[in-house]
Design a protein around this motif. Structure first.
Motif, PDB file in Angstrom:
ATOM      1  N   ASP A   1       0.937  -1.410  -0.044  1.00 18.44           N
ATOM      2  CA  ASP A   1      -0.038   0.052  -0.091  1.00 18.44           C
ATOM      3  C   ASP A   1       0.924   1.179   0.048  1.00 18.44           C
ATOM      4  OD1 ASP A   1      -1.747   2.102   0.546  1.00 18.44           O
ATOM      5  OD2 ASP A   1      -3.170   0.942   1.909  1.00 18.44           O
ATOM      6  N   ALA A   2       1.159   1.763  -1.397  1.00 21.31           N
ATOM      7  CA  ALA A   2       1.811   2.936  -1.112  1.00 21.31           C
ATOM      8  C   ALA A   2       1.649   4.154  -0.412  1.00 21.31           C
ATOM      9  CB  ALA A   2       1.866   3.377  -2.747  1.00 21.31           C
ATOM     10  N   VAL A   3       0.128   4.409  -0.355  1.00 23.66           N
ATOM     11  CA  VAL A   3      -0.235   5.658   0.438  1.00 23.66           C
ATOM     12  C   VAL A   3      -0.035   5.443   1.940  1.00 23.66           C
ATOM     13  CG1 VAL A   3      -2.224   6.698   1.317  1.00 23.66           C
ATOM     14  CG2 VAL A   3      -2.043   6.232  -1.284  1.00 23.66           C
ATOM     15  N   LYS A   4      -0.016   4.232   2.328  1.00 24.76           N
ATOM     16  CA  LYS A   4       0.256   3.825   3.781  1.00 24.76           C
ATOM     17  C   LYS A   4       1.689   3.894   4.058  1.00 24.76           C
ATOM     18  CE  LYS A   4      -0.878   0.367   7.386  1.00 24.76           C
ATOM     19  NZ  LYS A   4      -1.675  -0.779   7.718  1.00 24.76           N
ATOM     20  N   TYR A   5       2.438   3.470   2.933  1.00 23.25           N
ATOM     21  CA  TYR A   5       3.863   3.610   3.104  1.00 23.25           C
ATOM     22  C   TYR A   5       4.509   4.723   3.314  1.00 23.25           C
ATOM     23  CZ  TYR A   5       8.899   3.462   1.807  1.00 23.25           C
ATOM     24  OH  TYR A   5      10.172   3.445   1.736  1.00 23.25           O
ATOM     25  N   ASN A   6       3.988   5.976   2.540  1.00 26.46           N
ATOM     26  CA  ASN A   6       4.392   7.250   2.688  1.00 26.46           C
ATOM     27  C   ASN A   6       3.984   7.865   4.226  1.00 26.46           C
ATOM     28  OD1 ASN A   6       5.531   7.297   0.108  1.00 26.46           O
ATOM     29  ND2 ASN A   6       3.535   8.004  -0.944  1.00 26.46           N
ATOM     30  N   ALA A   7       3.001   7.438   4.694  1.00 33.23           N
ATOM     31  CA  ALA A   7       2.821   7.791   5.769  1.00 33.23           C
ATOM     32  C   ALA A   7       3.407   7.260   7.009  1.00 33.23           C
ATOM     33  CB  ALA A   7       0.941   7.531   5.991  1.00 33.23           C
ATOM     34  N   GLU A   8       3.677   5.979   6.646  1.00 33.53           N
ATOM     35  CA  GLU A   8       4.665   5.382   7.895  1.00 33.53           C
ATOM     36  C   GLU A   8       5.704   5.845   7.774  1.00 33.53           C
ATOM     37  OE1 GLU A   8       3.716   3.348  10.296  1.00 33.53           O
ATOM     38  OE2 GLU A   8       1.682   3.241   9.948  1.00 33.53           O
ATOM     39  N   TYR A   9       6.372   6.376   6.702  1.00 32.58           N
ATOM     40  CA  TYR A   9       7.750   6.526   6.382  1.00 32.58           C
ATOM     41  C   TYR A   9       7.826   7.890   7.278  1.00 32.58           C
ATOM     42  CZ  TYR A   9      12.297   7.729   4.017  1.00 32.58           C
ATOM     43  OH  TYR A   9      13.658   8.038   4.047  1.00 32.58           O
ATOM     44  N   LYS A  10       6.792   8.917   6.895  1.00 27.63           N
ATOM     45  CA  LYS A  10       6.921  10.374   7.438  1.00 27.63           C
ATOM     46  C   LYS A  10       6.900  10.024   8.901  1.00 27.63           C
ATOM     47  CE  LYS A  10       4.481  14.491   7.346  1.00 27.63           C
ATOM     48  NZ  LYS A  10       3.578  15.486   6.574  1.00 27.63           N
TER      49      LYS A  10
ATOM     50  N   GLU B   1       9.410  10.150  14.331  1.00 28.65           N
ATOM     51  CA  GLU B   1       9.790   9.661  15.694  1.00 28.65           C
ATOM     52  C   GLU B   1      11.194   9.391  15.974  1.00 28.65           C
ATOM     53  OE1 GLU B   1       7.194   6.317  15.577  1.00 28.65           O
ATOM     54  OE2 GLU B   1       5.386   7.275  15.919  1.00 28.65           O
ATOM     55  N   LYS B   2      11.884   9.045  14.853  1.00 29.28           N
ATOM     56  CA  LYS B   2      13.426   8.740  15.092  1.00 29.28           C
ATOM     57  C   LYS B   2      14.348   9.704  14.668  1.00 29.28           C
ATOM     58  CE  LYS B   2      12.107   4.194  16.010  1.00 29.28           C
ATOM     59  NZ  LYS B   2      12.479   3.940  17.167  1.00 29.28           N
ATOM     60  N   SER B   3      13.706  10.864  14.397  1.00 26.38           N
ATOM     61  CA  SER B   3      14.785  12.261  14.316  1.00 26.38           C
ATOM     62  C   SER B   3      15.648  12.106  15.441  1.00 26.38           C
ATOM     63  CB  SER B   3      13.767  13.181  13.923  1.00 26.38           C
ATOM     64  OG  SER B   3      14.784  14.414  13.827  1.00 26.38           O
ATOM     65  N   GLY B   4      17.018  12.315  14.798  1.00 28.00           N
ATOM     66  CA  GLY B   4      18.203  12.364  15.830  1.00 28.00           C
ATOM     67  C   GLY B   4      18.529  11.168  16.421  1.00 28.00           C
ATOM     68  N   SER B   5      17.905  10.066  16.303  1.00 24.39           N
ATOM     69  CA  SER B   5      18.407   8.852  16.848  1.00 24.39           C
ATOM     70  C   SER B   5      19.580   8.141  15.985  1.00 24.39           C
ATOM     71  CB  SER B   5      17.499   7.898  17.116  1.00 24.39           C
ATOM     72  OG  SER B   5      16.712   7.573  15.613  1.00 24.39           O
TER      73      SER B   5
ATOM     74  N   GLU C   1      17.973   3.453   5.346  1.00 23.92           N
ATOM     75  CA  GLU C   1      17.462   1.960   4.929  1.00 23.92           C
ATOM     76  C   GLU C   1      16.720   1.274   6.083  1.00 23.92           C
ATOM     77  OE1 GLU C   1      17.201  -0.709   1.926  1.00 23.92           O
ATOM     78  OE2 GLU C   1      17.812   1.172   1.969  1.00 23.92           O
ATOM     79  N   GLN C   2      16.969   1.415   7.300  1.00 25.25           N
ATOM     80  CA  GLN C   2      16.212   0.856   8.300  1.00 25.25           C
ATOM     81  C   GLN C   2      14.899   1.505   8.433  1.00 25.25           C
ATOM     82  OE1 GLN C   2      19.463   1.157  11.445  1.00 25.25           O
ATOM     83  NE2 GLN C   2      18.421  -0.634  11.980  1.00 25.25           N
ATOM     84  N   ILE C   3      14.647   2.856   7.996  1.00 28.84           N
ATOM     85  CA  ILE C   3      13.517   3.456   8.078  1.00 28.84           C
ATOM     86  C   ILE C   3      12.427   3.118   6.971  1.00 28.84           C
ATOM     87  CG2 ILE C   3      12.287   5.667   7.815  1.00 28.84           C
ATOM     88  CD1 ILE C   3      14.697   7.004   9.171  1.00 28.84           C
ATOM     89  N   LYS C   4      13.292   2.636   5.983  1.00 26.96           N
ATOM     90  CA  LYS C   4      12.259   2.253   4.612  1.00 26.96           C
ATOM     91  C   LYS C   4      11.883   0.844   4.893  1.00 26.96           C
ATOM     92  CE  LYS C   4      14.826   4.676   1.118  1.00 26.96           C
ATOM     93  NZ  LYS C   4      15.733   4.371  -0.026  1.00 26.96           N
ATOM     94  N   ASN C   5      12.631  -0.019   5.563  1.00 21.86           N
ATOM     95  CA  ASN C   5      12.472  -1.354   5.919  1.00 21.86           C
ATOM     96  C   ASN C   5      11.046  -1.271   7.056  1.00 21.86           C
ATOM     97  OD1 ASN C   5      14.090  -2.424   4.245  1.00 21.86           O
ATOM     98  ND2 ASN C   5      15.647  -2.846   5.744  1.00 21.86           N
ATOM     99  N   MET C   6      11.341  -0.472   7.978  1.00 20.49           N
ATOM    100  CA  MET C   6      10.092  -0.395   8.874  1.00 20.49           C
ATOM    101  C   MET C   6       8.821   0.135   8.384  1.00 20.49           C
ATOM    102  SD  MET C   6      12.435   1.113  12.106  1.00 20.49           S
ATOM    103  CE  MET C   6      11.209   1.542  13.183  1.00 20.49           C
ATOM    104  N   ALA C   7       8.922   1.046   7.742  1.00 14.88           N
ATOM    105  CA  ALA C   7       7.794   1.665   6.920  1.00 14.88           C
ATOM    106  C   ALA C   7       7.104   0.473   5.826  1.00 14.88           C
ATOM    107  CB  ALA C   7       8.097   2.767   5.855  1.00 14.88           C
TER     108      ALA C   7
END
Length: 893
Positions: free
Chosen positions: A329-338, A343-347, A352-358
């Protein structure tokens, strides 16, 4: 490729594939005719023509390997390149260079040319030998290795290579060591900068080699290299690849797998890919991808790997022998990626890990089948316009796969597919939608191979091969049924649809015991060998009919307890059929008889207990069995025509492909035309002795596994047997033609065939010259007796006429002949029985007599009808015959 071999090969390629001369300039041959799609799109390297490829990669993609196309050029290296003191490895060098495509400089000094001799087969071959140690070596036979069966390569006797590996004599790399199966795979990868050790088999974990690598790394104070398990595709290779990867990781190694995927029935190894120029960096990346899919630990992990590689938004895939559906689901992916990025900003998390999690949060995976169906091939019966798709069902639980057919309608509907799946494979359930099924079919059916079929068992004249249950024979070679339940014979793919006739043929010649032929002689003497010779001929009925225009019938008859059943049942064992004698045509319907006659080729059809009466007159003729039904089988023509079940006017007239054997107590009584086609063997019931009982018991209990190799020995000797029949038949025709007691040419032709088959039998069964002479004398006597039988009435008919003449002679005027015509005799059988009893005459069995009277020759049978009686002056039902001599009485109507 060696220059002389190249010069011989290139003209063959240019001739057979008609390359376009105008286009074939520079380094390429182009514009050749593709044998699969028939388009002028074939091309190959002019300098290295190992593989010919079709340019229509998406629509055809055919590949022709020249080693498979011209095996005669790559099969006899010892004779082509003779070993000399100056060139001790001449044949080995040529084989490695021209058959394997290797640069000899890379492996100089790592092999030798030796020789091997098989004392059992009494044949030898040059070999290429590689040493694993001072005591252990492996060698490949290079001179027509197919002569040695499955023994194309071997280790030296008594050697134990468990834990060992062969590796190139060069510096071991620091990054990766590939583990492959064969030595030639190791050498092939070496040409592409990949260091590979050969474990010699997929099941050998090379722990001794790995321990040596560990010790070498520790001595040099460096890290271990990574292991890459590169075993061949297939159930064994993939199973051990996963197993060895897991084991090596537990032992402290970093491990991965690479895999060359099979294409249908074709499996490739690293040497094949080297010769096909498919070991470039992009190819290696593809093989690593397939290896990662092989070792994925979950359906989710596998689907993620596939998505990253293909970037499909939806697809089906299998894992652990189950089918799954992946959807993104591309729409859901974009929302999850954002969301995850915020949430992980500055961590410091990797993008690539963010992409996998999304991706994990936006994908859906569901099971659509609790099994894994795989379409293997398409098969059709052109005569009946029926077709099927042969499908294999694999299960996640232990147990063998199930293989069966689906029709087109069962595949075109998800509900029908679900029902068929449940009925053919216990517990197999499809829960997907029609959309899922369509996508599965789209991928499964593209480029699906077609397997030719025959609807009988035995010899296929069109293909020149014997096709049995688990074994096929063609051109003297035996082929086993492959894993997909068809025979792969060179370019021929074929299977039998037969389910009625089961032959359990033992292909292991180590079990074969020829002692049975002596038992045949001891139990039945000459008549046993005669029967055996005809049985041999039945295995070549199609070829004999083509050569000599016909193949005779035989009756093996005799008194009760004469051993008929024992003999017939044993002869069946020679073909792998147990507990079977024949079928009774009187008990079968017309359709069933026709199917029995059509379900075998180059095999006997035994008719038993066919001598019962079919009823008075013609009233039961439709249900009864008439020998004349079989006359057309003599020349291999159809015994029955049927309509094809379709909307047209098509009929089916399958040719008769087998041989007729008749086994019953009484001799056959039929028309002259049928009797001329029939050879006669009479078995007498002799007083049994302890010795004869023991011999017959041994023959009856002879194990089929010790004698069923006869059919393989015979069919493998096809060329010699047919040559003998062709050469000897005209000689024996002349011998019988010179016999004053034999006049009928069909009798001469038939018995000459049988005599030629006795000579041909000696290619398969050994018996003495004295026995051979006695058998030939027996066949001459059979021919003389058959001539006498054609000339004379049946003994029961002779007895009938003797009683008739006796009663007529004892009476004043006609008391039995009701005919008003001078040239006819009309007899009422009830009247005949009464008068015979009055004269105290012993009459034959009436039911048998009614059948025999139709064959009367001295007074030819005319009809069974109502006549005006010259005795009673009234109408009466009579059997009417022609009188042999007129009496002078005027003829009246």
């Amino acid at each position: 490729m060696k220059d002389d071999l190249y010069r011989e090969l290139l003209p063959l390629i240019e001739r057979d594939f008609a390359f376009d001369v105008a286009k074939s300039k520079g380094d390429w041959l182009q514009g050749g005719t593709c044998p699969r799609c028939n388009k002028k799109e074939l091309f190959t390297s002019k300098e290295h023509p190992w593989v010919l490829r079709c340019g229509r990669k998406e629509k055809c993609g055919a590949e022709i390997h020249v080693k498979e196309q011209y095996p005669e050029l790559f099969d006899n290296w010892g004779d082509r390149y003779v070993k000399t003191p100056e060139a001790p490895n001449a044949a080995a060098d040529a084989y490695l260079q021209s058959a394997r495509g290797f640069d000899l400089d890379l492996i100089a000094g790592q092999y030798t040319q030796e020789s091997y001799y098989d004392p059992k087969l009494k044949i030898g071959s040059a070999t290429v030998r590689f040493a694993l140690s001072k005591e252990i070596y492996w060698e490949r036979l290079i001179d027509q290795p197919s002569r040695f069966g499955n023994k194309k390569a071997h280790f030296n006797a008594g050697s134990k290579y468990a834990g060992m590996a062969w590796c190139p004599q060069m510096q071991m790399p620091d990054d990766e060591i590939w583990i492959v199966e064969g030595i030639f795979n190791s050498i092939a990868l070496l040409h592409h900068g990949i260091y590979a050790a050969s474990a010699m088999s997929c099941s050998n974990y090379p722990h001794l080699f790995l321990q040596a690598v560990i010790e070498s790394c520790e001595a040099a104070e460096k890290d271990r290299p990574k292991l890459v398990w590169a075993l061949d595709d297939g159930k064994a290779g993939t199973t051990y690849a996963r197993k060895f990867k897991e084991r090596s990781e537990k032992e402290g190694w970093k491990s991965s797998c690479v895999l060359i995927r099979s294409k249908g029935k074709t499996k490739y190894d690293w040497n094949d890919q080297h010769q096909a120029d498919r070991l470039n960096p992009e190819d290696i990346a593809e093989y690593r991808y397939w290896g990662s899919l092989l070792t994925a630990k979950s359906a989710a992990e596998k689907s993620l790997l596939m998505y990253k590689r293909k970037e499909w938004s939806m697809f089906y895939f299998d894992f652990d022998n189950r089918l799954y559906w992946f959807e993104y689901d591309a729409v859901k992916y974009n929302a999850e990626y954002k969301k995850i990025t915020e949430e992980k900003s500055g961590s410091g998390i990797d993008p690539e890990q963010i992409k996998n999690m999304a991706l994990e949060a936006s994908r859906s995976i569901k099971e659509i089948a609790n099994c894994r169906p795989t379409a293997l091939y398409y098969q059709a019966n052109l005569l009946t316009d029926e077709s099927w798709y042969y499908v294999r069902i694999d299960f996640p639980h232990d147990g063998p796969p199930v293989k069966n057919t689906f029709t087109g309608s069962q595949l075109s509907s998800s509900s029908e597919f679900k029902k068929r799946l449940l009925s053919m494979a216990p517990g197999a359930l499809y829960t997907g939608s029609a959309f899922h099924l369509d996508l599965w079919l789209q991928k499964q059916m593209f480029g699906l191979k077609t397997v030719q079929t025959i609807d009988y068992i035995g010899y296929s004249k069109d293909h020149g091969a014997w096709v049995f249950d688990d074994i096929a024979v063609k051109d003297g070679r035996v082929y086993d049924l492959n894993d997909e339940d068809f025979f792969d014979i060179g370019k021929l793919t074929i299977k039998s649809l037969n389910k009625s006739v089961a032959l359990s043929i033992n292909p292991d010649f180590k079990d074969y015991d020829p002692e049975w032929s002596k038992l045949i002689w001891q139990c039945f003497r000459e008549k046993g060998i005669v029967s055996l010779a005809f049985w041999l001929g039945s295995l070549f009925a199609e070829q004999i009919r083509e050569q000599l225009e016909s193949f005779p019938f035989i009756e093996i008859v005799g008194e009760p307890n004469s051993g008929k059943s024992t003999l017939i049942e044993f002869l069946w064992k020679l073909c792998g059929r147990t507990a079977y004698e024949g079928f009774d045509p009187q008990k079968a319907t017309i359709a069933a008889r026709a199917r029995n006659f059509a379900q075998v080729a180059n095999l006997p059809i035994v008719l038993i207990e066919s001598d019962r009466d079919s009823g008075e007159g013609d009233k039961n003729k439709q249900k009864g069995f008439d020998w004349d039904e079989l006359k057309t089988a003599f020349n291999g023509r159809s015994v029955r025509s049927t309509g094809v079940k379709n909307t047209g006017n098509d009929t089916r007239e399958p040719p008769f492909r087998g041989a007729i054997v008749i086994s019953q107590n009484a001799t056959v009584s039929a028309s002259d035309a049928f009797m001329q086609r029939l050879m006669h063997v009479w078995l007498e019931a002799k007083q049994p002795t302890d010795e004869s009982r023991a011999l017959f018991k041994r023959l009856a209990s002879y194990p089929v596994k010790k004698c069923s190799q006869f059919i393989l020995l015979a069919t493998r000797a096809e060329a010699a047997i047919m040559q003998t029949v062709a050469e000897r038949h005209p000689i024996y025709v002349k011998v019988l033609d010179d016999n004053a007691n034999i006049k009928q040419q069909r009798i001469i032709h038939n018995h000459a065939q049988l005599m030629a088959l006795v000579d041909a039998l000696r290619h398969v069964v050994k018996f003495s010259d004295e026995a051979h002479s006695a058998v030939m004398e027996e066949i001459v006597a059979m021919a003389e007796e058959r001539q006498q039988a054609i000339n004379a009435d049946h003994p029961r008919v002779q007895e009938f006429w003797e009683i008739f003449d006796y009663i007529e002679a004892k009476s004043a005027g006609d008391v039995l002949n009701h005919s008003l015509k001078d040239d006819l005799i009309a007899i009422n059988l009830n009247d005949f029985v009464q008068k015979a009893e009055n004269h105290r005459q012993q009459i034959p069995e009436m039911s048998e007599l009614k059948k025999m009277l139709r064959t009367s020759r001295t007074r030819k049978f005319v009809d069974y009808k109502t006549v005006s009686s010259a005795i009673t002056k009234s109408s009466i039902k009579c059997w009417v015959f022609q009188r042999e001599k007129p009496t002078g009485r005027p003829s009246t109507d």
